[in-house]
Design an enzyme around this catalytic site. Sequence first.
Site, PDB file in Angstrom:
ATOM      1  N   ARG A 498       2.626  -3.743   6.913  1.00  0.00           N
ATOM      2  CA  ARG A 498       1.659  -3.410   5.856  1.00  0.00           C
ATOM      3  C   ARG A 498       0.326  -3.006   6.491  1.00  0.00           C
ATOM      4  O   ARG A 498      -0.015  -3.453   7.582  1.00  0.00           O
ATOM      5  CB  ARG A 498       1.434  -4.607   4.930  1.00  0.00           C
ATOM      6  CG  ARG A 498       0.551  -4.262   3.729  1.00  0.00           C
ATOM      7  CD  ARG A 498       0.000  -5.471   3.006  1.00  0.00           C
ATOM      8  NE  ARG A 498      -0.899  -5.053   1.926  1.00  0.00           N
ATOM      9  CZ  ARG A 498      -1.629  -5.867   1.191  1.00  0.00           C
ATOM     10  NH1 ARG A 498      -1.579  -7.175   1.415  1.00  0.00           N
ATOM     11  NH2 ARG A 498      -2.420  -5.401   0.243  1.00  0.00           N
ATOM     12  N   HIS A 499      -0.430  -2.169   5.797  1.00  0.00           N
ATOM     13  CA  HIS A 499      -1.748  -1.754   6.285  1.00  0.00           C
ATOM     14  C   HIS A 499      -2.709  -2.941   6.342  1.00  0.00           C
ATOM     15  O   HIS A 499      -2.442  -4.021   5.804  1.00  0.00           O
ATOM     16  CB  HIS A 499      -2.325  -0.654   5.391  1.00  0.00           C
ATOM     17  CG  HIS A 499      -2.496  -1.079   3.964  1.00  0.00           C
ATOM     18  ND1 HIS A 499      -3.517  -1.907   3.537  1.00  0.00           N
ATOM     19  CD2 HIS A 499      -1.766  -0.802   2.856  1.00  0.00           C
ATOM     20  CE1 HIS A 499      -3.419  -2.121   2.244  1.00  0.00           C
ATOM     21  NE2 HIS A 499      -2.357  -1.469   1.792  1.00  0.00           N
ATOM     22  N   HIS A 681       2.966  -0.021   2.890  1.00  0.00           N
ATOM     23  CA  HIS A 681       2.292  -0.881   1.923  1.00  0.00           C
ATOM     24  C   HIS A 681       2.968  -2.251   1.838  1.00  0.00           C
ATOM     25  O   HIS A 681       4.011  -2.477   2.451  1.00  0.00           O
ATOM     26  CB  HIS A 681       2.273  -0.200   0.565  1.00  0.00           C
ATOM     27  CG  HIS A 681       1.743   1.200   0.628  1.00  0.00           C
ATOM     28  ND1 HIS A 681       0.410   1.496   0.520  1.00  0.00           N
ATOM     29  CD2 HIS A 681       2.383   2.400   0.825  1.00  0.00           C
ATOM     30  CE1 HIS A 681       0.236   2.800   0.630  1.00  0.00           C
ATOM     31  NE2 HIS A 681       1.417   3.377   0.813  1.00  0.00           N
TER      32      HIS A 681
END
Length: 751
Positions: A498-499, A681
Amino acid sequence: MATLPPRKSQTPTRICISKQHLTPLQTLLQMGFPRHRAEKALASTGNRGVQIASDWLLAHVNDGTLDECAPREYIIYACPTGPFLQQLEEFWAKSRQMCGWNGAHNYVPHITLVSFFKAPDECSLQLSKALKQVVDMTGALLDRPLKLEPYMSQNFMGFFVAEEDANYLKRLALQYVKEVSNSIISDTYEQLDAIVACFPWCGAVSSGTRCIPRSSRSISLEPHVKSLHLTLAYQFPQAQFNALKALVETLDASCASNWELRLYSRDPRLATKQVQKVVYPHNPHETDELELRIGDYIYLNTEVVDSSSDGWAEGISWLTGSTGHLPVNYTERTAESDAWTLHRVVQLSKSVASSLTSAEDLDIVDGRSISTEPDDRQNTAHPDIIEGSSFEESEQSVEKYLRQTLKPCLELPSVQLLNSHNLTHQHNPNTPTIEITTNMSSSSTSMSKQPVDEILVEPPAAQPPRPDDTLSVHSDHSLHPGSLDASHAKNRKIYIMRHGERVDFTFGTWIPYCFDEFGNYMRKDLNMPKTLPRRKNSPEGWQNDSPLTNVGVYQANLIGQALLEAQVQIDHVYCSPSYRCIQTCTSALEGLKLTGKQKIKLEPGLFEWMAWYPSGVPDWLTKNELTEAKFDVDLDYEPVQPASELTARLKESTEQFYERNHDVILQLLEQTTGNILVVAHATTLDTCSRQLTGGVPRSTNELRQVIHKIPYCSLATVEQVDGVWKLVEPECLPVTHSKNPRFEWNALSAT
């Protein structure tokens, strides 16, 4: 000396004595509360005294139903305690974890003796007394385990009570219904019409010494006495039958010797609602939003939870009765019975191992047991919950509750480094130099008073250091290609990340404050980026395409460094076209020392759920704009799913979203060999791995629940072993840190 004349007026002593004998209802009336509100408060709090009832009234000051005549719904359970309850609680947890939610998870383990019935608030005290009286009248207590016969079918699993024991429980249920019918209907016959509406099952059993009006004789009195059973699972998918059956077969009903009767009640609004437990607080930003507090429960419509496209739903607070909109992913589903009020507990067994140890161990509002760990339960009898008591020990109860809540924090492992002498003369290169010892039995007081130099440090057994053992200050992190397990080195892996921390979620509305009238970016905090790349639609384009904070960039770099230390090999890099993901990917590659060696392939098919973007696909930075900003993107890569396909998916369902991400990952695997790094995400960690590892797409509500457990820069690893993909423990540790709110310098000069 003159004789003291007697006083005719009431003395303060007599006044004080008389006030001490006031009932809680009388005290509330003297405090100025209307009768109907006072009675509702006492019934809603289990008649535990004036303080709790008045607190309930103050909390419900904005409850729109406070003055409505809505009788509570009551139910009587026979509940197991002791070792059998521990088995059932473990079964509840395992079945939910392995097979998902089914109807049995909505309640505590129980046998229903009297089904839900309605009663006016003024009768709650009599209902509680009647339960104790029934057991006292019956006299005989259980001196052996109940005989339970297992039963399993495609839509139900549970235990049925053997006939002999079922008859004993049926007599209790029938006697209770008779007692309630006599005491409530006859004593309040002038309000019979209202009582009849509240008790649709009352009237068939009557006492010859009491006068029950003729209009009540046609009412049917039927307690829940047919096929008494303890439900283990129902309303479950047929595909879960074998897994549930295996779990049921591990239960040993021969130890079901401890039982108690419980009288519960619930808010009538709860009958058609799903109960969610608040797991994250929320302060309302709009007038129609509901404040969320840890410890509160929310009543939601199941249909609304499943159909909401933006993750918000209207709910009712159990704590305040207020209605408003809330983010569903700040809550998680829990048993409906958690939001019930416990009025009375009466033992049915001679050998007692109660799950509710004392009045102090009961939640002071709804009577749930604070301690849910089996080891915390004492095998001693608890006193009955005394109706109408002043409950003066509420302060001690709160203190005990805080101790219970803080216990995990106070009993954290004791960490001690070896002293410099040991590091110099006794260090074994194969032994980590930090010893972590967990002392779960010591109290917070003893731990705080124990001198640090008296902590006994015993060296652990010698073992090779793990490549990612960052706790060990002397672990060998040199990169030896031969140190990896040969079998694991051959297995193909996908790393899904995930970012990092994003600006909009950290600072809220930021664009109006960080851009001047000419569209020039102005940094307002050290955690904001110094500069932003040029884009054709600025600053509006940043609205749905937020950059990372500087902390977010650092998070990603830490993960990259940890993967490098763990000797992870990355052969292909794919990334969502969101700017925050591209930044995360670039920073992780810097930590991996792969800058310039691996180009970033932008894959729009990895973007998150389109239902969250009803206005359309975000206006991402173009490849030319990214190249101008020095991002090393692959200009020649042709995506599996171009951005134009996302436009047609604006109303995609959760299942279609899972299928989209799953299809992308399958095609990427077909087109490549070696290990793959995917940066996208929070949803990506689940949507790109769930079906690949044999799972099925989650529902909307389940997806929201799981993504809230995926913080920034979380990393999931999927490994192919003998042709089968499965989730495995990542090679690197996670990154964890606390929130750091904004500092206002002038707060120091405020008076």
